[in-house]
Design an enzyme around this catalytic site. Sequence first.
Site, short mmCIF file in Angstrom:
data_model
loop_
_atom_site.label_atom_id
_atom_site.label_comp_id
_atom_site.label_asym_id
_atom_site.label_seq_id
_atom_site.Cartn_x
_atom_site.Cartn_y
_atom_site.Cartn_z
N ILE A 17 0.83 -1.22 0.00
CA ILE A 17 0.00 0.00 0.00
C ILE A 17 0.86 1.26 0.00
O ILE A 17 0.46 2.29 -0.56
CB ILE A 17 -1.01 -0.01 1.18
CG1 ILE A 17 -2.10 1.04 0.96
CG2 ILE A 17 -0.34 0.19 2.53
CD1 ILE A 17 -2.93 0.85 -0.28
N SER A 39 11.60 0.18 7.84
CA SER A 39 11.01 -1.09 7.47
C SER A 39 12.09 -2.15 7.60
O SER A 39 13.27 -1.85 7.44
CB SER A 39 10.52 -1.01 6.01
OG SER A 39 9.40 -1.81 5.80
N ARG A 40 11.68 -3.40 7.90
CA ARG A 40 12.70 -4.44 8.09
C ARG A 40 13.38 -4.80 6.77
O ARG A 40 14.57 -5.06 6.73
CB ARG A 40 12.05 -5.68 8.71
CG ARG A 40 11.46 -5.41 10.09
CD ARG A 40 10.53 -6.51 10.50
NE ARG A 40 9.57 -6.80 9.43
CZ ARG A 40 8.70 -7.80 9.46
NH1 ARG A 40 8.66 -8.61 10.49
NH2 ARG A 40 7.86 -7.98 8.46
N LYS A 93 -5.68 1.49 7.63
CA LYS A 93 -6.84 0.73 8.10
C LYS A 93 -6.49 -0.76 8.12
O LYS A 93 -5.68 -1.16 7.30
CB LYS A 93 -8.08 0.99 7.26
CG LYS A 93 -7.92 0.79 5.76
CD LYS A 93 -7.87 -0.54 5.11
CE LYS A 93 -8.55 -1.74 5.53
NZ LYS A 93 -8.29 -2.86 4.52
N ASP A 171 -10.72 -7.85 6.28
CA ASP A 171 -9.78 -6.80 5.85
C ASP A 171 -10.42 -5.95 4.74
O ASP A 171 -10.46 -4.72 4.87
CB ASP A 171 -8.43 -7.39 5.41
CG ASP A 171 -7.51 -6.30 4.89
OD1 ASP A 171 -6.81 -5.67 5.70
OD2 ASP A 171 -7.51 -6.04 3.67
P1 NAP Z 1 2.11 -5.77 3.13
O1 NAP Z 1 2.73 -5.26 1.89
O2 NAP Z 1 2.00 -7.26 3.31
O3 NAP Z 1 2.82 -5.20 4.45
C1 NAP Z 1 3.37 -3.92 4.53
C2 NAP Z 1 4.75 -4.02 5.15
O4 NAP Z 1 4.64 -4.21 6.56
C3 NAP Z 1 5.55 -5.21 4.67
O5 NAP Z 1 6.19 -4.96 3.44
C4 NAP Z 1 6.54 -5.42 5.81
O6 NAP Z 1 7.69 -4.61 5.58
C5 NAP Z 1 5.78 -4.93 7.02
N1 NAP Z 1 5.33 -6.08 7.79
C6 NAP Z 1 4.69 -7.18 7.35
N2 NAP Z 1 4.43 -8.02 8.37
C7 NAP Z 1 4.92 -7.41 9.46
C8 NAP Z 1 4.97 -7.78 10.83
N3 NAP Z 1 4.44 -8.91 11.26
N4 NAP Z 1 5.56 -6.93 11.69
C9 NAP Z 1 6.08 -5.76 11.26
N5 NAP Z 1 6.07 -5.37 9.96
C10 NAP Z 1 5.49 -6.18 9.09
O7 NAP Z 1 0.65 -5.20 3.35
P2 NAP Z 1 -0.12 -4.01 2.61
O8 NAP Z 1 -0.97 -4.59 1.54
O9 NAP Z 1 0.78 -2.90 2.31
O10 NAP Z 1 -1.13 -3.63 3.79
C11 NAP Z 1 -0.69 -2.96 4.95
C12 NAP Z 1 -1.89 -2.31 5.62
O11 NAP Z 1 -2.50 -1.43 4.68
C13 NAP Z 1 -2.96 -3.31 6.06
O12 NAP Z 1 -3.52 -2.93 7.27
C14 NAP Z 1 -3.99 -3.23 4.93
O13 NAP Z 1 -5.30 -3.53 5.36
C15 NAP Z 1 -3.87 -1.76 4.54
N6 NAP Z 1 -4.30 -1.51 3.15
C16 NAP Z 1 -3.85 -2.30 2.13
C17 NAP Z 1 -4.35 -2.10 0.85
C18 NAP Z 1 -3.89 -2.93 -0.32
O14 NAP Z 1 -4.47 -2.78 -1.42
N7 NAP Z 1 -2.89 -3.78 -0.19
C19 NAP Z 1 -5.27 -1.09 0.62
C20 NAP Z 1 -5.64 -0.25 1.66
C21 NAP Z 1 -5.15 -0.48 2.92
P3 NAP Z 1 9.10 -5.06 6.17
O15 NAP Z 1 9.22 -6.53 6.04
O16 NAP Z 1 10.07 -4.30 5.31
O17 NAP Z 1 9.11 -4.63 7.61
#
Ligand code: NAP
Length: 310
Positions: A17, A39-40, A93, A171
């Site tokens: 995101i 970020s990690r 969110k 979600d």
């Molecule tokens: P993502 O790419 O899977 O996660 C975002 C980043 O968070 C990962 O690249 C990772 O970065 C870090 N992360 C993952 N697991 C973690 C953990 N257990 N502890 C700490 N850091 C962790 O997810 P995303 O799709 O961006 O979604 C993130 C948030 O945005 C969620 O709450 C989601 O509901 C919301 N969101 C997503 C979308 C969408 O379309 N994807 C849309 C609107 C809102 P590092 O490994 O570099 O730390």
Amino acid sequence: MTGSTPIRLGIVGVGKIVRDQHIPALARNRDFELVAAASRHGRIDGIPNFSSIDELLANVANLDAVSLCMPPQARYEPAQKALAAGKHVFLEKPPGATVSEVDDLKELAHTMGVSLFASWHSRYAPAVEAARRFLTATKVRSAAIVWKEDVRRWHPNQAWIWEPGGFGVFDPFINALSIVTHILPPLHVTKAVLDFPANRDAPVAARIEFAGAGGLSATADIDWLQTGPQTWDITADTDTGRMVLSGGGAQLSIDGQLIQDDQEREYPALYERFAEIVRAGVSDADVAPLQHVADAFMLARRNVVEAFYD
Ligand code: NAP
């Protein structure tokens, strides 16, 4: 903060995101200066990158705010640290894994005199305000939410989403709830059936019933295995016609006539709102959508269904 000084922002949790929405929205917003990321594994080109929020807070001078974009299970502790350090906080969110976490953060933000923003991006979809205006001027009798999408298309290889606190199909469905709690009269969950894949800790589908004052009723039909056309519709039967808000809040029709269909700009609008609350010295952290999720999980009958594999 004055209206002319950019808000110096750090992003934490660089993933899907952040790349899809936060970076492009910030690039066009003069209220913010993106000064660092933590970020990690993820990195943002052209700015200092750190591996944790502790390093970010310790090393970036004059940091005003952070956007926390990691999954919900990992958001509370960084949020607490950022608020305790006097930073304004933008929460992706859902704003936390539990309602209590977010209530606690609201309290801490108030104590520290900084702004907490629970960002509900779907509330900023182009037709949502027009739907709200229509519904507040009429009597709503019933509503039906149909939220059906393909998890393999939107969340490929996201293990956290199936883990406890990852919300599963809630979600995406919490986006519907963020709209419903903004445009419809108050509702509460009366019945829920949640389908859990045999090998997962979060639901893949659900049927929910809601009730409100004056005989108002609503249903939700939620599914994460819909291939082909995706469905994100909220329909309301009212004294002045049938309202259909479709496309996740993008299009509004009344009695079959298209009223509004503008271009989507949810994340630019979210950052405009964040700047507004920071400059005004207030918070905007509504937990109502999260409360409905908690209530559905609390009341739910649990069905075990076929195992899910990516
Ligand atoms: P993502 O790419 O899977 O996660 C975002 C980043 O968070 C990962 O690249 C990772 O970065 C870090 N992360 C993952 N697991 C973690 C953990 N257990 N502890 C700490 N850091 C962790 O997810 P995303 O799709 O961006 O979604 C993130 C948030 O945005 C969620 O709450 C989601 O509901 C919301 N969101 C997503 C979308 C969408 O379309 N994807 C849309 C609107 C809102 P590092 O490994 O570099 O730390």
